[in-house]
Design an enzyme around this catalytic site. Sequence first.
Site, mmCIF file in Angstrom:
data_model
loop_
_atom_site.group_PDB
_atom_site.id
_atom_site.type_symbol
_atom_site.label_atom_id
_atom_site.label_comp_id
_atom_site.label_asym_id
_atom_site.label_seq_id
_atom_site.Cartn_x
_atom_site.Cartn_y
_atom_site.Cartn_z
ATOM 1 N N GLY A 123 6.892 -17.403 10.608
ATOM 2 C CA GLY A 123 6.405 -16.151 10.059
ATOM 3 C C GLY A 123 5.081 -16.282 9.346
ATOM 4 O O GLY A 123 4.044 -15.846 9.835
ATOM 5 N N HIS A 124 5.091 -16.917 8.178
ATOM 6 C CA HIS A 124 3.892 -16.958 7.327
ATOM 7 C C HIS A 124 2.690 -17.544 8.057
ATOM 8 O O HIS A 124 1.601 -16.958 8.054
ATOM 9 C CB HIS A 124 4.181 -17.766 6.058
ATOM 10 C CG HIS A 124 3.038 -17.797 5.100
ATOM 11 N ND1 HIS A 124 2.748 -16.755 4.247
ATOM 12 C CD2 HIS A 124 2.086 -18.738 4.874
ATOM 13 C CE1 HIS A 124 1.681 -17.052 3.533
ATOM 14 N NE2 HIS A 124 1.269 -18.247 3.892
ATOM 15 N N GLU A 143 18.211 -13.656 8.421
ATOM 16 C CA GLU A 143 18.390 -14.769 7.496
ATOM 17 C C GLU A 143 18.715 -14.244 6.106
ATOM 18 O O GLU A 143 18.275 -13.151 5.739
ATOM 19 C CB GLU A 143 17.107 -15.593 7.393
ATOM 20 C CG GLU A 143 16.615 -16.209 8.677
ATOM 21 C CD GLU A 143 15.333 -17.007 8.468
ATOM 22 O OE1 GLU A 143 15.033 -17.822 9.353
ATOM 23 O OE2 GLU A 143 14.652 -16.808 7.447
ATOM 24 N N ARG A 189 0.807 -1.215 0.000
ATOM 25 C CA ARG A 189 0.000 0.000 0.000
ATOM 26 C C ARG A 189 0.846 1.275 0.000
ATOM 27 O O ARG A 189 0.352 2.360 -0.253
ATOM 28 C CB ARG A 189 -0.934 -0.007 1.230
ATOM 29 C CG ARG A 189 -1.955 1.111 1.290
ATOM 30 C CD ARG A 189 -2.999 0.985 0.196
ATOM 31 N NE ARG A 189 -3.952 2.066 0.259
ATOM 32 C CZ ARG A 189 -5.148 1.991 0.853
ATOM 33 N NH1 ARG A 189 -5.511 0.856 1.437
ATOM 34 N NH2 ARG A 189 -5.971 3.013 0.861
ATOM 35 N N HIS A 228 10.141 -23.212 8.786
ATOM 36 C CA HIS A 228 9.493 -23.292 7.471
ATOM 37 C C HIS A 228 8.239 -24.170 7.555
ATOM 38 O O HIS A 228 8.317 -25.376 7.716
ATOM 39 C CB HIS A 228 10.410 -23.830 6.375
ATOM 40 C CG HIS A 228 9.980 -23.360 5.009
ATOM 41 N ND1 HIS A 228 10.486 -22.220 4.412
ATOM 42 C CD2 HIS A 228 9.064 -23.836 4.148
ATOM 43 C CE1 HIS A 228 9.915 -22.035 3.238
ATOM 44 N NE2 HIS A 228 9.034 -23.017 3.053
ATOM 45 N N HIS A 239 14.210 -11.628 6.906
ATOM 46 C CA HIS A 239 14.931 -12.246 5.794
ATOM 47 C C HIS A 239 14.932 -11.266 4.623
ATOM 48 O O HIS A 239 14.099 -11.354 3.730
ATOM 49 C CB HIS A 239 14.253 -13.560 5.399
ATOM 50 C CG HIS A 239 15.026 -14.375 4.403
ATOM 51 N ND1 HIS A 239 15.055 -15.745 4.431
ATOM 52 C CD2 HIS A 239 15.792 -14.017 3.341
ATOM 53 C CE1 HIS A 239 15.801 -16.197 3.437
ATOM 54 N NE2 HIS A 239 16.256 -15.144 2.751
ATOM 55 N N ARG A 260 15.750 -9.687 1.147
ATOM 56 C CA ARG A 260 16.194 -10.206 -0.144
ATOM 57 C C ARG A 260 16.680 -9.050 -1.018
ATOM 58 O O ARG A 260 16.301 -7.901 -0.791
ATOM 59 C CB ARG A 260 15.059 -10.989 -0.807
ATOM 60 C CG ARG A 260 14.815 -12.337 -0.115
ATOM 61 C CD ARG A 260 13.799 -13.176 -0.869
ATOM 62 N NE ARG A 260 13.832 -14.560 -0.425
ATOM 63 C CZ ARG A 260 13.166 -15.042 0.617
ATOM 64 N NH1 ARG A 260 12.403 -14.235 1.333
ATOM 65 N NH2 ARG A 260 13.247 -16.315 0.949
#
Length: 237
Positions: free
Chosen positions: A213-214, A70, A18, A190, A43, A45
């Site tokens: 996390g997710h 990470e 957003r 994970h 993490h 990227r």
Amino acid sequence: MTKLSVNINKIATLRNSRGGNVPNLLKVAQDVQRFGAEGITVHPRPDERHIRYQDTRDLVSVVTTEYNIEGNPIPKFIDLVLETKPTQVTLVPDSIDAITSNAGWDTIKHKDFLIEVISEFKRNGIRTSIFTNPDLKIIEGAKLTGADRIELYTEEFAEQYAKGNKLAIEPYVKCAELANELGLGVNAGHDLSLENIKFFKENIPGLLEVSIGHALISESIYLGIENVVSMYLNKLK
């Protein structure tokens, strides 16, 4: 007790979608710790599609528990970690275009590279962890790199557990046992979730930390949405 480190990448994804600063990533990190989490994980990227490199720097001032960064140790990432000096760096061999982490290190093939990177982090007082598949030879290889810990890549376990296959825990148990014997700390992450985390924890010896996390953010949205809808309805009466 196994520590919970909350990965806040998804909070950054929501913010970035957003523009602006809602939700406020730093406030979320502070609140998550206030609610009892013992660590914050990010993490970053290279494309900064969720956590930005500046976020990683800004979080240094608000993470009062353990700070875990990470990522794939490309030069830019190494420089960031050495600048921010987190509690722990977790090395993950994900490609630049990976949607999410999808494999652990081949600690035998990449032994020399990992030794070089890990020794630099350890010279700077940063605990090191290597993201690994549940493979005994890979765990043995991780020990030879000088790493402090491994992080078991748990996607396969989570997928099989959801299908009712509890035997999928066995290679993780064996790897944790070997890691304990070798003096390596054991982390995991994970696709761990409210559905499978208790079973995983009860079966993995010496599990020091999980990074979630997710699933945690998704569960938080769903488990909290009834309360928020009710609050809006009350204000609209």
